[in-house]
Design a protein around this motif. Structure first.
Motif, PDB file in Angstrom:
ATOM      1  N   ASP A  34       1.167  -0.979   0.107  1.00 55.14           N
ATOM      2  CA  ASP A  34      -0.034  -0.445  -0.292  1.00 55.14           C
ATOM      3  C   ASP A  34       0.920   1.068  -0.079  1.00 55.14           C
ATOM      4  OD1 ASP A  34      -0.988   2.191   0.610  1.00 55.14           O
ATOM      5  OD2 ASP A  34      -2.610   0.880   2.199  1.00 55.14           O
ATOM      6  N   VAL A  39       2.940   0.908   3.526  1.00 55.48           N
ATOM      7  CA  VAL A  39       2.792  -0.445   4.441  1.00 55.48           C
ATOM      8  C   VAL A  39       2.432  -1.933   3.163  1.00 55.48           C
ATOM      9  CG1 VAL A  39       0.895  -2.167   6.134  1.00 55.48           C
ATOM     10  CG2 VAL A  39       0.805   0.666   5.713  1.00 55.48           C
ATOM     11  N   LYS A  41       1.860  -5.047   3.639  1.00 57.20           N
ATOM     12  CA  LYS A  41       0.856  -5.759   3.716  1.00 57.20           C
ATOM     13  C   LYS A  41       0.741  -7.374   3.478  1.00 57.20           C
ATOM     14  CE  LYS A  41      -3.058  -3.824   4.420  1.00 57.20           C
ATOM     15  NZ  LYS A  41      -3.868  -3.316   5.201  1.00 57.20           N
ATOM     16  N   ASP A  42       1.542  -7.748   2.790  1.00 51.35           N
ATOM     17  CA  ASP A  42       1.874  -9.056   2.255  1.00 51.35           C
ATOM     18  C   ASP A  42       3.151  -9.130   1.552  1.00 51.35           C
ATOM     19  OD1 ASP A  42       1.128 -12.076   2.712  1.00 51.35           O
ATOM     20  OD2 ASP A  42      -0.629 -12.012   1.481  1.00 51.35           O
ATOM     21  N   GLU A  98       2.948  -5.925   8.037  1.00 44.55           N
ATOM     22  CA  GLU A  98       1.954  -6.439   8.633  1.00 44.55           C
ATOM     23  C   GLU A  98       2.411  -7.122   9.337  1.00 44.55           C
ATOM     24  OE1 GLU A  98      -1.430  -5.715   8.974  1.00 44.55           O
ATOM     25  OE2 GLU A  98      -1.293  -4.315   7.321  1.00 44.55           O
ATOM     26  N   PRO A  99       2.113  -7.770  10.699  1.00 41.98           N
ATOM     27  CA  PRO A  99       3.225  -8.398  11.262  1.00 41.98           C
ATOM     28  C   PRO A  99       3.638 -10.057  10.896  1.00 41.98           C
ATOM     29  CG  PRO A  99       1.957  -8.047  12.569  1.00 41.98           C
ATOM     30  CD  PRO A  99       1.474  -7.227  11.620  1.00 41.98           C
ATOM     31  N   ASN A 100       2.658 -10.290   9.828  1.00 37.33           N
ATOM     32  CA  ASN A 100       2.148 -11.367   8.934  1.00 37.33           C
ATOM     33  C   ASN A 100       4.051 -11.650   8.054  1.00 37.33           C
ATOM     34  OD1 ASN A 100       1.610 -14.842   8.523  1.00 37.33           O
ATOM     35  ND2 ASN A 100       0.442 -13.683   6.855  1.00 37.33           N
TER      36      ASN A 100
END
Ligand SMILES: [Zn+2]
Length: 136
Positions: A34, A39, A41-42, A98-100
Motif C-alpha cells: 500500500d 504499508v 500488507k503481505d 504487517e506482522p504476518n
C-alpha cells in the motif's frame, strides 16, 4: 546450499506448494504494497506466471501494488545484501510491515541465506552455539 540451521528451510510456492529453489529462475518473491500509506500488507513467494496470476487475484486488492523480484537474484550475494539494506531503508523511511508479512519476509531471507553464506567452521558453530544457547 550450506547448513546454517538444524533443519534446512525449504521455500514452497504459496499457490502450488512446489519447492521454489528447485527452479529458482522461475520463482519470485512478491511484496504486496500500500504505497500511499507505506504499508507492506503481505509478502509471499511463488512460481512465475500461473501461480503468480492466481495469487495476484486473491491478494492484490484494490489500491495495492505487487512489487516482485526474481528469487534467484536473492541467491546472488551482492543482490541479497542489497535487498536486506533496501528493507532496512524502507523501515527508516517510515514503511510499516504487517506482522504476518514481516514474519514471512524473515523466513524468506533466512531461506535465501542458505544459498548465499559460506559453510561455518566447527569453531564458528561452537561459538554461535555458546552465544545463542542453541544446540547445533
Ligand atoms: Zn507454484
Amino acid at each position: 546450499m550450506v547448513k546454517l540451521f538444524n533443519e534446512p528451510i525449504i521455500l514452497k510456492c504459496d499457490h502450488c506448494g512446489k519447492d521454489l529453489f528447485a527452479d529458482s529462475q522461475m520463482s519470485i518473491i512478491v511484496f504486496v504494497e500500500d504505497r500511499k500509506n507505506k504499508v507492506i500488507k503481505d509478502v509471499y513467494v511463488c512460481c512465475k506466471l500461473e501461480c503468480d496470476r492466481n495469487l495476484q487475484e486473491i491478494k492484490v486488492k484494490e489500491g495495492l501494488i505487487d512489487g516482485w523480484k526474481d528469487l534467484s537474484d536473492l541467491t546472488n550475494p551482492i543482490l541479497f545484501l542489497n535487498q536486506i539494506m533496501a528493507t532496512f531503508n524502507r523501515m527508516k523511511n517510515g514503511w510499516i510491515f504487517e506482522p504476518n508479512a514481516f514474519e514471512k519476509l524473515k523466513e524468506i531471507y533466512l531461506a535465501c541465506a542458505q544459498y548465499v553464506m559460506r559453510e561455518p567452521t566447527e569453531s564458528e558453530i561452537k561459538r554461535a552455539s555458546d552465544i545463542l544457547g542453541l544446540p547445533f
